[in-house]
Enzyme design. Sequence first.
Site, PDB file in Angstrom:
ATOM      1  CE1 TYR A  62      -3.159  -3.008   0.176  1.00 16.88           C
ATOM      2  CE2 TYR A  62      -3.431  -2.529   2.675  1.00 16.88           C
ATOM      3  CZ  TYR A  62      -3.726  -3.317   1.433  1.00 16.88           C
ATOM      4  OH  TYR A  62      -4.576  -4.647   1.628  1.00 16.88           O
ATOM      5  CB  SER A 216     -20.924   2.719   1.466  1.00 14.73           C
ATOM      6  OG  SER A 216     -19.948   2.824   0.852  1.00 14.73           O
TER       7      SER A 216
END
Length: 333
Positions: A62, A216
């Site tokens: 990441y 979402s």
Amino acid sequence: MATTKVGRIKLGSQGLEVSAQGLGCMGMSAIYGPPKPEADMVALIHHAINSGVTLLDTSDVYGPHTNEILLGKALKDGVRNRVELATKFGIHLTEGQREIRGDPAYVRAACEGSLKRLGVDCIDLYYQHRIDTRVPIEVTIGELKKLVEEGKVKYIGLSEASASTIRRAHAVHPITAVQLEWSLWSRDVEEEIVPTCRELGIGIVAYSPLGRGFLSSGPKMYLPRFQPENLKHNERLYEQVNKIAARKECTPSQLALAWIHHQGNDVCSIPGTTKIENFNQNIAALALKLTPEEMAELESIASADAVKGDRYTGTFATYHESETPPLSSGQPV
């Protein structure tokens, strides 16, 4: 919105205990747009810990590396002993090219690098992020076992591993957790991988429990399920989830998280966010109760054929491509 206190669960059979919901930290540094302001992300991590969320999930890829560095800064000044720190190795980037590696020398070098960036002496839960299909899984786990014996790693995990790979790994050293994509729009793991984990006493960590923002109404991505030829069909699932959420007086994301929480006390979801208000909404889902009838309704609309498109593009390995060669006679483990 007031925050909800978070309970704890046992993850696996080796003694690891974590918060019932964790925090995925990837989006703070990579993938979902540019890196977010460091001070804001440190404040979010501290808020999560103060709310009872103690499983923090990152990876050396990441950034690469920048997310681990961020967590290292957030865990200074007495914070380290309040969390269960999970990171991963196995996706090696060289000049922008992705290579999956699980050879012992790489495993050890990756661990040393993560320890340094995180500023810790030991990683609580160390995952193989993707499986190197050139190296017998027994060889990779053998090196991880050495790292456990040396006190550099407490517990071992796998990510995107098939049931047979999990079994072979677990025979070398107990696997504490398997990380897998599990949500209302990714349920294929229920067929074989989840039962295998439960048979062996392995905890389950559900990543992307909100369907990469789909459940979402968040950002749409480049992945196949978000492409126009699939998205129109897939939006029907969101619309149906939204109707049930309205009836429950909660958000669609809270309903999706509650569904994961109701899968069992051996499952921890790790939704990611970069905003405190979204974090508060996510942990509020822990208090949302679903009846057996509501669970059945959700599962009927989120059946195997409810979603069109693959989870990833064809260039990104998943558990479907995680079989490794057999261990040769006399090969060291």
